[in-house]
Design an enzyme around this catalytic site. Structure first.
Site, PDB file in Angstrom:
ATOM      1  N   VAL B  58       0.851  -1.186   0.000  1.00 43.68           N
ATOM      2  CA  VAL B  58       0.000   0.000   0.000  1.00 43.68           C
ATOM      3  C   VAL B  58       0.891   1.241   0.000  1.00 43.68           C
ATOM      4  O   VAL B  58       1.706   1.426   0.905  1.00 43.68           O
ATOM      5  CB  VAL B  58      -0.949   0.007   1.220  1.00 43.68           C
ATOM      6  CG1 VAL B  58      -1.671   1.339   1.319  1.00 43.68           C
ATOM      7  CG2 VAL B  58      -1.935  -1.137   1.104  1.00 43.68           C
ATOM      8  N   GLU B 154      13.648 -13.208  25.634  1.00 42.92           N
ATOM      9  CA  GLU B 154      13.557 -14.497  24.946  1.00 42.92           C
ATOM     10  C   GLU B 154      14.741 -14.725  24.013  1.00 42.92           C
ATOM     11  O   GLU B 154      15.292 -15.820  23.962  1.00 42.92           O
ATOM     12  CB  GLU B 154      12.209 -14.591  24.212  1.00 42.92           C
ATOM     13  CG  GLU B 154      11.070 -14.749  25.215  1.00 42.92           C
ATOM     14  CD  GLU B 154       9.667 -14.709  24.627  1.00 42.92           C
ATOM     15  OE1 GLU B 154       8.787 -15.366  25.191  1.00 42.92           O
ATOM     16  OE2 GLU B 154       9.462 -14.023  23.619  1.00 42.92           O
ATOM     17  N   ASP B 291      -0.698  -2.431  16.458  1.00 40.54           N
ATOM     18  CA  ASP B 291       0.510  -1.762  16.935  1.00 40.54           C
ATOM     19  C   ASP B 291       0.694  -0.359  16.373  1.00 40.54           C
ATOM     20  O   ASP B 291       1.520   0.403  16.870  1.00 40.54           O
ATOM     21  CB  ASP B 291       1.755  -2.588  16.563  1.00 40.54           C
ATOM     22  CG  ASP B 291       1.864  -3.862  17.371  1.00 40.54           C
ATOM     23  OD1 ASP B 291       0.911  -4.166  18.117  1.00 40.54           O
ATOM     24  OD2 ASP B 291       2.890  -4.547  17.250  1.00 40.54           O
ATOM     25  N   ALA B 302       0.183  -8.447  21.266  1.00 40.99           N
ATOM     26  CA  ALA B 302      -0.797  -9.178  20.456  1.00 40.99           C
ATOM     27  C   ALA B 302      -2.239  -9.002  20.948  1.00 40.99           C
ATOM     28  O   ALA B 302      -3.143  -8.771  20.144  1.00 40.99           O
ATOM     29  CB  ALA B 302      -0.426 -10.667  20.440  1.00 40.99           C
ATOM     30  N   GLN B 303      -2.476  -9.091  22.257  1.00 42.79           N
ATOM     31  CA  GLN B 303      -3.851  -9.135  22.755  1.00 42.79           C
ATOM     32  C   GLN B 303      -4.694  -7.915  22.368  1.00 42.79           C
ATOM     33  O   GLN B 303      -5.806  -8.080  21.854  1.00 42.79           O
ATOM     34  CB  GLN B 303      -3.857  -9.344  24.278  1.00 42.79           C
ATOM     35  CG  GLN B 303      -3.747 -10.813  24.676  1.00 42.79           C
ATOM     36  CD  GLN B 303      -4.881 -11.660  24.118  1.00 42.79           C
ATOM     37  OE1 GLN B 303      -6.021 -11.231  24.044  1.00 42.79           O
ATOM     38  NE2 GLN B 303      -4.548 -12.866  23.667  1.00 42.79           N
TER      39      GLN B 303
END
Lengths: 420, 420
Positions: B58, B154, B291, B302-303
């Site tokens: 886009v 992580e 986001d 994410a949630q």
């Protein structure tokens, strides 16, 4: 063969993995993830402390000084002295003097090649969905594979699977079953090394899958828009965005380097002619094996390479004990096989020919067996279950816009279109 | 939410897949193959015939003409008219005004990023094995991760796993356990959004795994050879070939484009401030979610994005029935979690905190649940079994010399070395 022997072995490679080439076409068509057919070399030899691995590119071999020179990632030249040298650098694609075709008809020898091909094939369907011009769309949906040896047959079979079984419901504007899929072979039949019954069976199955099989046909031109081929009935032009090269191979340049240093001859494919014990003339301490050598007319496939490797390992071990009475290398032909599409195959073994489900089960058994490690074997069976036997998905079909632009987009038209 | 509704949906993306970002660090460290966390968009929406997919970028949104303009792979401009528009273009890394750091400290938002990072991390061990200079070798074996949110924790945990559990027996000249692994965080603690007990637990586990945790520390410079950071006790220079950026994010440029077209404000991270119903000011037909938006101070995880997506889908469906009495978006906090290394984790949910094996099992359950399709769920469990629970291998650790040269080799020294 040299694991645990009283020798120090250094293994030099441009990649960190051992690639199982016979399943490369499954990476190119989204069936398998790369890792399962390419375990890390370090892991393969991990337990054998007399073997060390070097990530580097061999750029020179000094037979007099008995030293291999390799380039490290940081550009440093690494000198690797040797008592005994084994060169097994394989082969790459050959375009029979038309190197300019390589850009338009990629081959498939490395994981990088397989990734490119995957981007190309899947990108072509994406471009067809967006195309506004009918001719453009037909070219996007045309796939030509050059060369009908096992690799060509396996690739063309999987492209047909994608078009006819995997992708039809994924698209809204195109019917992927309308794809034109052509297999071109210069020889009079597909699968040269197989017998006539298997060749006829293969042609029949391919044609039933919607593949146009053109034997006795020579490629005369390849460009970004298509391919031109000639046979008895004249010349034909096929407009096709995707061309796959599975026709010719040529030995690693190291073969020529060793030939000119030792006076050994090379054949038409650039393969070096070695002595009956796989050594170079006048250099009993240097062995060359696999797809880069010409020995007793053996074909450039996995079995001779594996057997030569084992033979040379044994020769080196025997020399350690002072035994230099070496019998020449003798090839034991275990047969050969190829898959056609999803669950068909042909196999030749022990003087017998097999087709259909029997050949397919033989193929599954042998290919799983030759993978390295149980983790990869079960992972591959799981992937086959998902993609071939139970569902019709391809789990590993990742592409991005940038990749498609790199592969084919920039070759496409730049005229605008409007969707509504 | 719109599957089967009486609407035509066009989904535009620069890639052909839906990426599950929370497991991206496992691709970067060789645990998972890409395909399992990135199913093809076409396959995800295959059964919903009112949804079509466009592979394109886009480049413009004309709010007056109600048209989105996308670039197709062949460079064609595709005009996509809309009645309702949902923009969910996410975020990318931000280097706080130091864009020149991006070259030396790659972030991790796309599969391409994860691949680069994998080449970089595994390539560094290869270069250390070949290094002839002790200082060079130490820099090769130094890894700095900037940012101690869930992603940073992580990634650094998996680098420690590689160095201490996976790779030690693979190398002959280096002891990978000597690797220096540093986690730098500007805030006073790791894992900001978690409670103090979980923060302390995380720091303790990381330190036990051999990670140096530096909180309250600001990065002041990054170049190809290392990183400079400053805290209360002064400035420190760490010579390190591998730097990973997990510190800042910034919204997609589409947020700014929409903001300047509508007069909406953006926050410091470039996120557009939307109305309580996720629409743009004065444009009830345009939604922005995920986001790239700033709404009620919700974090970019994410949630909120998932819940906003479901909310907007319901709003659009309600409008079809003439119901425009929309309640504002309300976030329901299900908690948050992070893994540390192989089998440790922290989780916060329903006002409670969890650590150790309980948190780890919660993490496994939730992350497998959110993967798309049973094939990917079982495949992921199989990969975790192989790489984390049963053996210590990393099945997906493919690199080539050329990739290592691209990532770090060309930045290395060019002085030669000699091995014997």
């Amino acid at each position: 063969m040299l694991a645990g022997s009283d020798v120090d072995v250094t293994l030099v490679d441009r990649t960190n993995h051992h690639l199982f080439q016979p399943l490369l076409y499954q990476v190119a068509t989204g069936i398998l993830p790369e890792g399962l057919i390419a375990p890390a070399l370090r892991r393969v030899v991990q337990k054998h402390k007399n073997i060390s691995v070097v990530l580097g590119e061999v750029v020179d071999i000094d037979l007099k000084a008995q030293t291999v020179c390799a380039l490290a990632p940081d550009g440093a030249r690494i000198a690797l002295p040797y008592d005994t040298l084994v060169v097994a650098a394989g082969a790459t694609h050959a375009y029979f003097g038309h190197d300019e075709w390589a850009e338009f008809a990629p081959g498939m020898k490395t994981l990088e090649d397989a990734r490119h091909l995957r981007n190309h094939i899947l990108g072509a369907f994406e471009m067809a969905e967006l195309a506004t011009d009918q001719k453009e769309r037909e070219a996007d949906l045309s796939f030509v594979v050059v060369g009908a040896g096992p690799t060509g047959v396996e690739v063309v079979g999987q492209i047909a699977e994608l078009a006819h079984r995997v992708l039809p419901d994924d698209y809204r504007k195109i019917d992927t079953r309308q794809a034109r899929i052509v297999l071109i072979e210069a020889a009079p039949t597909v699968l040269g090394p197989f017998d006539e019954r298997l060749q006829r069976y293969t042609t029949r199955i391919l044609e039933r899958m919607g593949v146009e099989v053109r034997c006795g046909t020579l490629v005369t031109a390849i460009d970004e828009d298509g391919i031109t081929a000639r046979n008895d009935r004249g010349e034909e032009r096929i407009e096709a965005k995707t061309k796959v090269w599975a026709a010719g191979v040529q030995a690693s340049p190291l073969a020529k380097m060793l030939a000119s240093a030792t006076g050994a001859k090379t054949d038409r494919a650039g393969r070096i002619m070695v002595e009956p014990d796989c050594t170079l003339p006048g250099h009993p301490e240097v062995f060359a094996i696999g797809d880069m050598v010409s020995l007793n007319g053996l074909p450039g496939i996995a079995q001779p390479a594996i057997q030569e490797g084992k033979y040379v390992g044994k020769v080196i071990r025997d020399r350690l004990t002072g035994d230099t009475s070496v019998a020449p290398f003798k090839y034991c032909d275990h047969g050969t096989m190829a898959t056609i599409g999803r669950i068909h195959a042909v196999a030749r073994s022990g003087g017998m020919s097999f087709t259909g489900i029997v050949a397919y089960l033989m193929w599954v058994f042998v290919h799983v067996l030759y993978l390295i490690g149980w983790g990869n074997r079960f992972g591959t069976l799981y992937s086959w279950g998902r993609s071939l036997w139970i569902t019709r998905n391809r789990a590993h079909r990742i592409i991005t816009l940038d990749q498609v632009i790199d592969e084919i987009g920039s070759h496409g038209s730049t005229t605008g279109g409007t969707m509504s």
